[in-house]
Write a protein that holds these residues in place. Sequence first.
Motif, PDB file in Angstrom:
ATOM      1  N   ASP A  18      -4.269  10.036   3.343  1.00  0.00           N
ATOM      2  CA  ASP A  18      -3.324   8.947   3.578  1.00  0.00           C
ATOM      3  C   ASP A  18      -3.415   8.597   5.056  1.00  0.00           C
ATOM      4  O   ASP A  18      -2.919   9.327   5.914  1.00  0.00           O
ATOM      5  CB  ASP A  18      -1.908   9.373   3.200  1.00  0.00           C
ATOM      6  N   ASN A  19      -4.061   7.507   5.350  1.00  0.00           N
ATOM      7  CA  ASN A  19      -4.302   7.080   6.729  1.00  0.00           C
ATOM      8  C   ASN A  19      -3.484   5.842   7.079  1.00  0.00           C
ATOM      9  O   ASN A  19      -3.894   5.030   7.898  1.00  0.00           O
ATOM     10  CB  ASN A  19      -5.800   6.811   6.927  1.00  0.00           C
ATOM     11  N   LEU A  52     -10.191   6.893   2.746  1.00  0.00           N
ATOM     12  CA  LEU A  52      -9.028   6.713   3.607  1.00  0.00           C
ATOM     13  C   LEU A  52      -8.147   5.639   2.999  1.00  0.00           C
ATOM     14  O   LEU A  52      -8.607   4.513   2.767  1.00  0.00           O
ATOM     15  CB  LEU A  52      -9.447   6.274   5.011  1.00  0.00           C
ATOM     16  N   ILE A  53      -6.900   5.963   2.719  1.00  0.00           N
ATOM     17  CA  ILE A  53      -5.930   4.989   2.209  1.00  0.00           C
ATOM     18  C   ILE A  53      -5.240   4.373   3.421  1.00  0.00           C
ATOM     19  O   ILE A  53      -4.715   5.103   4.272  1.00  0.00           O
ATOM     20  CB  ILE A  53      -4.893   5.669   1.285  1.00  0.00           C
ATOM     21  N   GLN A  54      -5.246   3.035   3.499  1.00  0.00           N
ATOM     22  CA  GLN A  54      -4.735   2.351   4.679  1.00  0.00           C
ATOM     23  C   GLN A  54      -3.744   1.263   4.302  1.00  0.00           C
ATOM     24  O   GLN A  54      -3.727   0.799   3.161  1.00  0.00           O
ATOM     25  CB  GLN A  54      -5.907   1.764   5.463  1.00  0.00           C
ATOM     26  N   ARG A  55      -2.974   0.845   5.270  1.00  0.00           N
ATOM     27  CA  ARG A  55      -2.023  -0.258   5.063  1.00  0.00           C
ATOM     28  C   ARG A  55      -2.783  -1.566   4.921  1.00  0.00           C
ATOM     29  O   ARG A  55      -3.854  -1.744   5.492  1.00  0.00           O
ATOM     30  CB  ARG A  55      -1.080  -0.385   6.254  1.00  0.00           C
ATOM     31  N   ASP A  56      -2.192  -2.475   4.166  1.00  0.00           N
ATOM     32  CA  ASP A  56      -2.726  -3.826   4.036  1.00  0.00           C
ATOM     33  C   ASP A  56      -1.538  -4.758   3.833  1.00  0.00           C
ATOM     34  O   ASP A  56      -0.690  -4.481   2.984  1.00  0.00           O
ATOM     35  CB  ASP A  56      -3.701  -3.916   2.862  1.00  0.00           C
ATOM     36  N   CYS A  82      -9.766   7.322  -8.507  1.00  0.00           N
ATOM     37  CA  CYS A  82      -9.042   8.376  -7.797  1.00  0.00           C
ATOM     38  C   CYS A  82      -8.085   7.795  -6.765  1.00  0.00           C
ATOM     39  O   CYS A  82      -6.959   8.291  -6.617  1.00  0.00           O
ATOM     40  CB  CYS A  82     -10.035   9.327  -7.138  1.00  0.00           C
ATOM     41  N   ALA A  83      -8.507   6.760  -6.062  1.00  0.00           N
ATOM     42  CA  ALA A  83      -7.632   6.131  -5.062  1.00  0.00           C
ATOM     43  C   ALA A  83      -6.393   5.550  -5.732  1.00  0.00           C
ATOM     44  O   ALA A  83      -5.276   5.678  -5.225  1.00  0.00           O
ATOM     45  CB  ALA A  83      -8.397   5.051  -4.302  1.00  0.00           C
ATOM     46  N   ALA A  84      -6.577   4.919  -6.893  1.00  0.00           N
ATOM     47  CA  ALA A  84      -5.438   4.345  -7.621  1.00  0.00           C
ATOM     48  C   ALA A  84      -4.477   5.442  -8.060  1.00  0.00           C
ATOM     49  O   ALA A  84      -3.254   5.309  -7.917  1.00  0.00           O
ATOM     50  CB  ALA A  84      -5.934   3.541  -8.826  1.00  0.00           C
ATOM     51  N   ARG A  85      -4.999   6.525  -8.569  1.00  0.00           N
ATOM     52  CA  ARG A  85      -4.139   7.635  -9.003  1.00  0.00           C
ATOM     53  C   ARG A  85      -3.401   8.245  -7.810  1.00  0.00           C
ATOM     54  O   ARG A  85      -2.222   8.553  -7.887  1.00  0.00           O
ATOM     55  CB  ARG A  85      -4.980   8.696  -9.727  1.00  0.00           C
ATOM     56  N   PHE A  86      -4.110   8.425  -6.697  1.00  0.00           N
ATOM     57  CA  PHE A  86      -3.492   8.956  -5.483  1.00  0.00           C
ATOM     58  C   PHE A  86      -2.346   8.041  -5.038  1.00  0.00           C
ATOM     59  O   PHE A  86      -1.246   8.514  -4.746  1.00  0.00           O
ATOM     60  CB  PHE A  86      -4.541   9.067  -4.371  1.00  0.00           C
ATOM     61  N   ALA A  87      -2.602   6.736  -4.983  1.00  0.00           N
ATOM     62  CA  ALA A  87      -1.583   5.786  -4.544  1.00  0.00           C
ATOM     63  C   ALA A  87      -0.371   5.815  -5.463  1.00  0.00           C
ATOM     64  O   ALA A  87       0.775   5.765  -5.003  1.00  0.00           O
ATOM     65  CB  ALA A  87      -2.171   4.375  -4.467  1.00  0.00           C
TER      66      ALA A  87
END
Length: 110
Positions: A18-19, A52-56, A82-87
């Motif tokens: 989570d970045n 890396l998950i970032q703000r948008d 995986c990113a969708a599940r993490f979010a």
Amino acid sequence: MLAFSKFSGSGNDFIIIDNRTGAFERLGAAVPQLVRRLCRRRFSVGADGLILIQRDPEVDFAWRFFNADGSEVEMCGNGGRCAARFAHTHGIAGDRMSFRTRAGIVRAEV
């Protein structure tokens, strides 16, 4: 300390960070080298890639995706799962979401 999660999707595994604070970017040119070290199996966490998950401002989140060799790429389908599940799991997005990749906007549903 570097907090991370590890997810697996259809045979590939990914380190997800989570970045949203932007802390990872402060590493600058050292990012690819750190990615290679973190993804190295039997010597570190080990993974096929790092996300890396970032703000948008326009969609639920954005991502930066790195292959295990440190190269940054546009898109990875298994990584997107995986990113969708993490979010979703971390309250970043709801059951239906949109996220920005270098290949464009991806829509996902959990």
